[in-house]
Enzyme design. Structure first.
Site, PDB file in Angstrom:
ATOM      1  N   ASP A 140      38.524 -20.091 -12.660  1.00 23.28           N
ATOM      2  CA  ASP A 140      38.236 -20.562 -11.213  1.00 23.28           C
ATOM      3  C   ASP A 140      37.069 -21.308 -11.298  1.00 23.28           C
ATOM      4  O   ASP A 140      36.624 -22.088 -12.282  1.00 23.28           O
ATOM      5  CB  ASP A 140      38.065 -19.602  -9.981  1.00 23.28           C
ATOM      6  CG  ASP A 140      38.775 -19.747  -8.990  1.00 23.28           C
ATOM      7  OD1 ASP A 140      38.171 -20.764  -8.436  1.00 23.28           O
ATOM      8  OD2 ASP A 140      39.726 -19.210  -8.286  1.00 23.28           O
ATOM      9  N   HIS A 204      35.364 -21.345  -3.969  1.00 21.39           N
ATOM     10  CA  HIS A 204      36.494 -20.794  -4.047  1.00 21.39           C
ATOM     11  C   HIS A 204      36.561 -19.836  -4.853  1.00 21.39           C
ATOM     12  O   HIS A 204      37.442 -18.696  -4.869  1.00 21.39           O
ATOM     13  CB  HIS A 204      37.346 -21.893  -4.849  1.00 21.39           C
ATOM     14  CG  HIS A 204      38.847 -22.111  -4.994  1.00 21.39           C
ATOM     15  ND1 HIS A 204      39.207 -21.460  -5.992  1.00 21.39           N
ATOM     16  CD2 HIS A 204      39.729 -22.505  -4.245  1.00 21.39           C
ATOM     17  CE1 HIS A 204      40.724 -21.538  -5.910  1.00 21.39           C
ATOM     18  NE2 HIS A 204      40.984 -22.241  -4.772  1.00 21.39           N
ATOM     19  N   SER A 529      46.207 -20.401  -3.268  1.00 24.05           N
ATOM     20  CA  SER A 529      44.758 -19.912  -3.982  1.00 24.05           C
ATOM     21  C   SER A 529      44.502 -18.710  -3.404  1.00 24.05           C
ATOM     22  O   SER A 529      43.856 -17.680  -4.261  1.00 24.05           O
ATOM     23  CB  SER A 529      43.699 -20.992  -3.587  1.00 24.05           C
ATOM     24  OG  SER A 529      43.743 -21.909  -4.613  1.00 24.05           O
TER      25      SER A 529
END
Ligand code: NAG
Ligand code: NAG
Ligand code: NAG
Ligand code: NAG
Ligand code: NAG
Ligand code: NAG
Ligand code: NAG
Ligand code: NAG
Ligand code: NAG
Ligand code: NAG
Length: 741
Positions: A140, A204, A529
């Protein structure tokens, strides 16, 4: 540039495509290609030399070859990345020992309430010791390790099997006994200058990591919104961070390097919330990396994509991957607007701002037009160059459409913004300033009110949490069918991905915009996600109880115990697969549909993959498709769901699926098949009773799916097979669809 998170999420990929296209032009310049060479040879000492020799021969110049090489893979599989000209890539692809040669592409990034909603309360039964031996890898944007979600108080030293590294540099302050590894891969510097470290400058990666395996943190919220306990699926598990996504996106070569490392480092589960470039399995780093992971018993869970609600949009579809759709949980975030005349409208948004006044002046684009500005701009949509700064100041502006107007109104000194759209109905996005999104119908009413009075007023309230019916599949979640192995139903499973609260990075702002002042420890974001790490956490949870289960067994357990989503439009399985995960039920599935490595090889042969490629892939010449047992049935794989895909308008169909189940329950049991199917679809199971005398026994059966589309306009038929004993229900969706009618 667009401003809201929604826009960022959806616009980001376009930037990547443009970047990739720019790279593609100019044929005289060498570009990075991945030369994939399958399984590692037994003798590994000469791997680098071999790569160099291959490269020198293809390029015809040893010095250029040396300078062209970017990276050698060689810890978990064989291959390298090099800057090549197209004809050099072509030469290499013809070499013995090379499975595929493909251009490096750029992919995109694609919880308090959510785990409770899934039936896993804070007091759910756990095997803490086994859980603390589980290592979940995140591929990620890195991690903000200082978050309380990654505090290692109470954790012992890393499990003995761990062989990974921690790179402490820049803003990454180092690992601990919770975050036991952190590395970054940035094989070729591209895009804007960035700190090279595992630190998360995006948010994220911190969000997904804490969703999968963050600690329980009480009183987490976003400015009081969604307040509760933030918790990962396996709070006692360890995290290994592999940063592969940067400002420009996630490069294939970096992703493959992360797989190469993570598999060798000894992780148990790999979670990858990225995608965006669907292609053949042997040219797709996600499919290649996860194949080698699967061989080592490591499950890879991937986001299915955010390109819904259109069909044929799902990605990361290799059958050894767990492909995840995004569903809702039982709440949503409303941001109401109240007008001066007392009328109320319920908007959907994340609004962290508490109004200081009872009412603010309200206007629309046409009333605050800049008469000396661009007469062709869209003033109703509040295009930036069309409005008069002096007239906007301090007001709430009503605008048509959703196009980053919060940024515009903020820049012009306005107080707030109301945007109207019918596109965003199930997902709440934040704005830079007080703002909300309302339906176009409500928008017309507000606009009428503005036009009807000289002193229009309104107030935008802070976001409130409202209970809703759930689950349903997010409109943005990508749908099947898929073209790469069209008789495998994808996505496999759904998990919460709408409005998820989880840890965030303090190295960015709440919206990612530089002029946003809000830096938050927990943030609410949406996407497949966010769904993917829920499934990674659930898979880790199952593994902590069943450490010897194969990847396919864990996958089967999660799929056959999933709950059907309640709202079931036609073709719902193309959006949700088997349904929403139910992690506690997955501990005791009763039966599993297991798949061994060789079964995948038979499947790949059936799919038409070349014998020589498959031989290299498996590292063994014994796999010759023409001499290997042929995979039987419509899909050729012992998959926990059944899918007939007719790429034409034919109305009649007749297919057979061959299946084998393994008894993972206790001892003796008798399972009976029950079928629910609609008119036009006949499903016969032979035999329809399976008797087991002991654990680990297998039983085979076949499922005959026959029928026809009764109406010209119908294109999908769905049924369900359930094997039941007194304690278990082992469910499989059966879906037939055709593309045209
Ligand atoms: C971790 O948690 C413990 C116990 O709650 C606390 O004492 C400690 O300060 C925390 N460490 C960090 C780095 O926040
Ligand atoms: C941390 O990142 C910021 C940019 O966000 C940078 O200015 C600063 O130098 C970095 N700190 C370290 C220790 O590298
Ligand atoms: C509008 O909403 C406000 C606050 O949410 C509430 O106090 C008021 O009664 C509502 N008015 C109407 C007309 O529903
Ligand atoms: C109106 O538009 C003109 C031309 O773009 C610009 O120079 C001027 O500053 C604008 N006026 C206001 C009050 O925003
Ligand atoms: C202005 O933008 C809105 C929202 O995108 C759109 O519906 C409308 O058609 C546009 N008007 C013109 C004149 O282009
Ligand atoms: C409000 O007035 C503007 C012009 O000032 C016009 O474009 C718009 O259509 C009107 N809105 C409604 C709902 O009538
Ligand atoms: C269906 O057939 C069309 C035309 O032959 C092809 O372009 C498309 O990729 C096929 N779709 C699938 C899912 O196989
Ligand atoms: C595999 O495909 C390559 C070209 O893609 C071809 O040269 C080769 O002969 C094929 N091998 C077999 C065994 O079919
Ligand atoms: C595969 O087996 C067939 C028949 O057994 C044989 O003719 C063929 O040469 C073999 N191909 C390879 C690549 O070994
Ligand atoms: C179950 O059977 C498989 C082979 O079919 C074997 O490898 C495995 O060890 C067995 N497991 C148990 C718990 O008996």
């Amino acid at each position: 540039m667009k401003t809201s998170k929604k826009n960022l999420l959806f616009v980001f990929f376009n930037i990547c495509i443009i970047a990739a296209q720019i790279n593609a032009s100019g044929t005289n310049e060498r570009k990075p290609y991945i030369v994939y060479m399958g399984e590692l040879p037994e003798e590994r000492n000469y791997l680098m030399d071999e790569h160099h020799t291959l490269l020198s021969e293809a390029i015809g110049d040893e010095v250029i070859a040396r300078n062209s090489k970017i990276y050698s893979y060689g810890r978990s599989f064989n291959g390298f990345v090099a800057n090549l000209l197209p004809h050099e890539a072509e030469l290499l692809s013809r070499e013995d020992g090379v499975v595929s040669v493909f251009r490096n592409k750029v992919q995109k990034l694609l919880t308090t309430r959510s785990w409770d909603f899934l039936g896993m309360s804070g007091t759910v039964k756990r095997k803490h010791e086994a859980e603390s031996d589980i290592i979940v890898a995140l591929l990620d944007t890195g991690l903000w390790v200082q978050s309380p979600s990654f505090n290692d108080t109470g954790f012992g030293p890393p499990p003995a099997k761990w062989k990974g590294e921690c790179v402490k540099t820049g803003n990454f302050t180092g690992c601990n006994n919770k975050v036991i590894g952190a590395r970054y891969f940035n094989l070729q510097n591209e895009g804007p200058p960035e700190e090279k470290s595992p630190a998360d400058f995006d948010g994220h990666g911190t969000h997904t990591a804490s969703t999968a395996a963050g600690n329980s943190v009480h009183g987490a919220s976003l400015y009081g919104i969604a307040e509760g306990t933030a918790r990962g699926g396996v709070p006692s598990a360890r995290l290994a961070i592999y940063k592969v996504c940067w400002a420009l996106g996630c490069q294939d070569m970096d992703l493959l390097a992360a797989f190469d490392a993570a598999i060798a480092d000894g992780v148990d589960i790999i979670s990858a919330s990225l995608g965006g470039y669907p292609r053949n399995f042997f040219e797709d780093p996600m499919a290649i990396g996860s194949f080698h992971a699967m061989k080592k018993g490591i499950l890879t869970s991937c986001a299915g994509g955010n390109d819904g609600p259109d069909f044929e949009t799902v990605e990361n579809v290799a059958p050894w991957i767990l492909t995840v759709a995004a569903s809702s949980i039982d709440r949503r975030f409303e941001t109401p607007v109240t007008l001066g005349n007392g009328e109320n409208f319920s908007g959907i948004a994340i609004n962290t701002f508490e109004p200081k006044e009872r009412l603010y002046p309200l206007t629309n684009g046409p009333q605050v037009r800049n008469v000396s500005a661009d007469p062709f701009g869209n003033v109703s949509a509040c295009d930036i160059e069309t409005l008069n700064k002096n007239k906007v100041k301090g007001k709430i502006v009503y605008c048509l459409g959703v196009d980053g107007q919060d940024d515009t109104i903020n820049e012009l000194g306005g107080y707030g913004v109301i945007m109207s759209t019918d596109d965003v109905t199930d997902t709440a996005f934040p704005n830079l300033i007080p703002g909300t999104f309302i339906s176009i119908r409500d928008g017309v009413k507000i606009d009428k009110y503005i036009n009807s009075t000289r002193s229009a007023q309104a107030v935008i309230s802070k976001t409130i949490t409202v209970k809703t019916k759930a689950p349903f599949i997010a409109s943005f979640s990508s749908r099947g069918p898929q073209t790469l192995s069209s008789n495998i139903l994808k996505p496999d499973i759904a998990a919460p991905g709408i409005d998820i609260l989880a840890a965030y990075s303090q190295l960015t702002t709440m919206t990612g915009e530089a002029d946003d002042k809000r830096v938050v420890k927990y943030n609410i974001i949406s996407g497949t996600s966010m769904a993917c790490p829920h499934v990674s956490g659930a898979a880790a949870y199952v593994k902590s109880f069943h450490p010897d289960w194969s990847v396919a067994a864990i996958k089967s357990a999660l799929m056959t115990t999933a709950k059907c989503t309640k709202i079931r439009p036609v073709g719902a399985e193309l959006a949700s697969g088997s349904g929403q995960i139910n992690p506690r039920a997955a501990l005791h599935p009763g039966l599993v549909y297991d798949i061994q490595h060789d079964d995948y090889i038979s499947f790949l042969c059936k799919q038409g993959y070349n014998s020589s490629a498959i031989a290299i892939l498996t590292g063994s010449k014994k796999y010759n498709c023409s001499s290997f047992p042929r995979a039987k049935g419509a899909d050729g794989l012992n998959y926990p769901s059944m899918h007939v895909f007719l790429n034409n308008s034919q109305s009649a169909f007749s297919e057979v699926f061959y299946r084998t189940v393994t008894n993972v329950g206790n001892g003796k049991s008798v399972y009976r098949a029950s079928i629910r199917s609609p008119k036009g679809l006949s499903v016969t199971v032979v035999p329809n009773i399976l008797t087991f005398d002991r654990p680990n026994q297998t039983r085979s059966f076949k499922v005959m799916v026959k029928g026809q589309f009764l109406r010209q306009s119908s294109w999908v038929l769905s049924a369900r097979l359930v094997w039941s004993d007194s304690n278990h229900n082992v469910r499989s969706p059966i879906l037939v669809c055709r593309t045209s009618f």
